[in-house]
Design a protein around this motif. Sequence first.
Motif, mmCIF file in Angstrom:
data_model
loop_
_atom_site.group_PDB
_atom_site.id
_atom_site.type_symbol
_atom_site.label_atom_id
_atom_site.label_comp_id
_atom_site.label_asym_id
_atom_site.label_seq_id
_atom_site.Cartn_x
_atom_site.Cartn_y
_atom_site.Cartn_z
ATOM 1 N N SER A 1 0.705 -1.256 -0.075
ATOM 2 C CA SER A 1 0.028 -0.069 -0.095
ATOM 3 C C SER A 1 1.031 1.208 0.028
ATOM 4 N N GLN A 2 0.595 2.195 -0.825
ATOM 5 C CA GLN A 2 1.275 3.474 -1.123
ATOM 6 C C GLN A 2 0.752 4.555 0.062
ATOM 7 N N GLY A 3 -0.368 4.297 0.770
ATOM 8 C CA GLY A 3 -0.877 5.067 1.688
ATOM 9 C C GLY A 3 -2.063 5.783 1.003
ATOM 10 N N PRO A 4 -3.053 6.773 1.608
ATOM 11 C CA PRO A 4 -4.114 7.322 1.101
ATOM 12 C C PRO A 4 -3.704 8.316 -0.093
ATOM 13 N N ALA A 5 -2.764 9.123 0.203
ATOM 14 C CA ALA A 5 -2.260 9.963 -1.141
ATOM 15 C C ALA A 5 -0.851 9.660 -1.489
ATOM 16 N N ALA A 6 -0.482 9.463 -3.061
ATOM 17 C CA ALA A 6 0.709 8.843 -3.264
ATOM 18 C C ALA A 6 0.884 9.667 -4.575
ATOM 19 N N PHE A 7 2.265 9.451 -4.800
ATOM 20 C CA PHE A 7 2.924 9.926 -6.176
ATOM 21 C C PHE A 7 2.997 8.686 -7.127
ATOM 22 N N LEU A 8 2.838 9.324 -8.439
ATOM 23 C CA LEU A 8 2.866 8.191 -9.721
ATOM 24 C C LEU A 8 3.627 8.843 -10.716
ATOM 25 N N SER A 9 4.773 8.568 -11.074
ATOM 26 C CA SER A 9 5.523 9.321 -11.949
ATOM 27 C C SER A 9 5.133 9.048 -13.565
ATOM 28 N N VAL A 10 4.914 10.306 -14.245
ATOM 29 C CA VAL A 10 4.208 9.658 -15.446
ATOM 30 C C VAL A 10 5.398 10.210 -16.802
ATOM 31 N N VAL B 1 -12.164 16.554 3.247
ATOM 32 C CA VAL B 1 -10.791 16.359 3.343
ATOM 33 C C VAL B 1 -10.103 14.700 3.299
ATOM 34 N N LEU B 2 -9.233 14.657 2.849
ATOM 35 C CA LEU B 2 -8.548 13.264 3.036
ATOM 36 C C LEU B 2 -7.780 12.895 4.010
ATOM 37 N N PHE B 3 -7.981 12.168 5.046
ATOM 38 C CA PHE B 3 -7.273 11.929 6.269
ATOM 39 C C PHE B 3 -5.961 11.045 5.794
ATOM 40 N N GLU B 4 -4.722 11.880 5.892
ATOM 41 C CA GLU B 4 -3.465 11.030 5.431
ATOM 42 C C GLU B 4 -2.809 10.400 6.366
ATOM 43 N N ARG B 5 -2.524 10.967 7.427
ATOM 44 C CA ARG B 5 -1.726 10.597 8.560
ATOM 45 C C ARG B 5 -2.156 10.801 9.843
ATOM 46 N N LYS B 6 -1.565 10.455 10.931
ATOM 47 C CA LYS B 6 -1.682 10.740 12.432
ATOM 48 C C LYS B 6 -1.002 11.993 12.420
ATOM 49 N N GLY B 7 -1.703 13.023 13.481
ATOM 50 C CA GLY B 7 -1.318 14.257 13.619
ATOM 51 C C GLY B 7 -0.303 14.401 14.727
ATOM 52 N N LYS B 8 0.500 15.538 14.899
ATOM 53 C CA LYS B 8 1.287 15.675 15.919
ATOM 54 C C LYS B 8 0.959 15.256 17.203
ATOM 55 N N ASN B 9 -0.476 15.665 17.405
ATOM 56 C CA ASN B 9 -0.931 15.652 18.815
ATOM 57 C C ASN B 9 -1.660 14.388 18.716
ATOM 58 N N ASP B 10 -1.841 13.677 20.100
ATOM 59 C CA ASP B 10 -2.646 12.594 20.321
ATOM 60 C C ASP B 10 -4.054 12.992 20.023
ATOM 61 N N GLY B 11 -4.821 11.867 19.356
ATOM 62 C CA GLY B 11 -6.220 12.023 19.018
ATOM 63 C C GLY B 11 -6.434 12.984 17.687
ATOM 64 N N GLN B 12 -5.379 13.490 16.832
ATOM 65 C CA GLN B 12 -5.443 14.377 15.861
ATOM 66 C C GLN B 12 -5.051 13.472 14.628
ATOM 67 N N LEU B 13 -5.717 13.933 13.717
ATOM 68 C CA LEU B 13 -5.368 13.418 12.321
ATOM 69 C C LEU B 13 -4.824 14.498 11.419
ATOM 70 N N GLN B 14 -4.065 14.148 10.563
ATOM 71 C CA GLN B 14 -3.752 15.213 9.559
ATOM 72 C C GLN B 14 -4.150 15.153 8.179
ATOM 73 N N ALA B 15 -5.108 16.102 7.591
ATOM 74 C CA ALA B 15 -5.632 15.874 6.463
ATOM 75 C C ALA B 15 -5.406 16.881 5.510
ATOM 76 N N ARG B 16 -5.748 16.742 4.073
ATOM 77 C CA ARG B 16 -5.578 17.816 3.177
ATOM 78 C C ARG B 16 -6.894 18.276 2.292
ATOM 79 N N THR B 17 -7.264 19.647 2.344
ATOM 80 C CA THR B 17 -8.252 20.139 1.549
ATOM 81 C C THR B 17 -8.053 20.061 0.125
#
Length: 437
Positions: free
Chosen positions: A133-142, A376-392
């Motif tokens: 798995s490359q994770g929720p958001a990933a790169f693809l070289s074209v 928003v797409l939740f990509e990874r755990k946030g810096k603080n507990d109970g938080q997730l990091q996402a992207r708009t």
Amino acid sequence: MNVYDTRKMADVLAGLGYEPVETPEGADMMILNTCHIREKATDKVFSELGRLREHKIAKEKAGGKMIMAVAGCVAQAEGDFILKRAPDVDLVFGPGSYHELPEMILKAGGERVVNTDFPVEDKFDALPGQHKSQGPAAFLSVQEGCDKFCTFCVVPYTRGAEYSRPVQAVLDEAKMMVDGGTKEITLLGQNVNAYHGENDKGQTTSLGALIALLADINGLERIRYTTSHPKDMDEELIDAHGSIHKLMPYLHLPVQAGSDKVLKAMNRKHTAESYLDIISALRKVRPDIAMSSDFIVGFPGESEEDFEATMEVVRKVEYQSAYSFKYSARPGTPAANMAGLVREDIKAERLERLQKLINEQQLAFNRKTVGLTLPVLFERKGKNDGQLQARTPYNQSINVPANERLLGEIVGVKVTEAFGNSLAGEVVTEEMTLKSA
Ligand code: SAH
Ligand code: SF4
């Protein structure tokens, strides 16, 4: 691109039984993947090698062996020189040849190896598929390489001539990524919108058409691409921003400078006006599109008036974000021999003014999104507990208190606070709507 390449190297090495570790201590192999774009990045390579060699020495003292490799564009540009300057390095290879790692490692058992070949086509064919798995958001070289030869830039020399992967290979890789749970794909290339891959019928396919094909993949929810050149923003690609809802309303479109005199000396093949026209056309089909750019200040011959023209472009566009750099002379590039060097203190002062304006615009952009509910797409755990990091959709980073089970999901989040580089928000749930009703 280096993040993508590094992952690919890990995939190739997995076939030999290697797996990534968190720290270099005791590892069987270290690869330093390098960047040559500005002097600062290149300079770091040798100091980093000096630091890393301690791990190799320690391992050898304990009776073990460690292969030390240098990859990437500095390896490509400096080749043998790295072996001379860094006696502990066993293996030097450029970005065009990492698919040959198994052979190189074998050889490196007995001799020091340098590989700066450019069989890009073979490279993509030889690379293993993305089984993990490359994770929720990933790169693809074209697309790789560049034929534009901007006078300040080393990319055409270190990454070689422009090459586009065939359409089917891109679609297959995208499907594999989506099967592994990826929801957002960023199409990568030094000049990604110069993409002109062939489809199975041998027809040339543009990036706009490729994006339309990718948008048909079930389960792929978001598409982005980077980095684009203004000259290659064709009508089909601009229209795609209006018609393909999976294509996110964000575009990194570097302009470098606002003065036509400087743009000409940079061999950018566009003017400030033609750049602004593209943005107008994009905003016509997608009014909320967020813009980003790269800037170089202090290019040889840049006067105060030229720099002011750059500031004017920034004022007109109102960026969501932008990267700005002091011009750095790169060996072998035409600009390195140009007259009219700009003094270091003037460069620094211009950079500061530019970055101040960009930061203000970035904060203003972020503030405008406060109160909106965005998917928003939740990509990874946030810096603080109970938080997730996402992207708009606008590529803003947003921190949200949320359960880990939402990782990899696209969820409606209300933006509650704006900072310079990020947002804060909260998940909008039915439960909440009921409570507040
Ligand atoms: N292909 C992209 C840029 C790739 S390099 C494009 O055409 O826009 C990434 C960024 O590094 C460039 O946009 C430029 O702003 C910066 N850069 C490249 N060479 C540089 C140099 N010699 N000095 C300072 N910045 C440089
Ligand atoms: Fe470098 Fe981009 Fe210009 Fe190519 S188009 S030479 S990668 S700045």
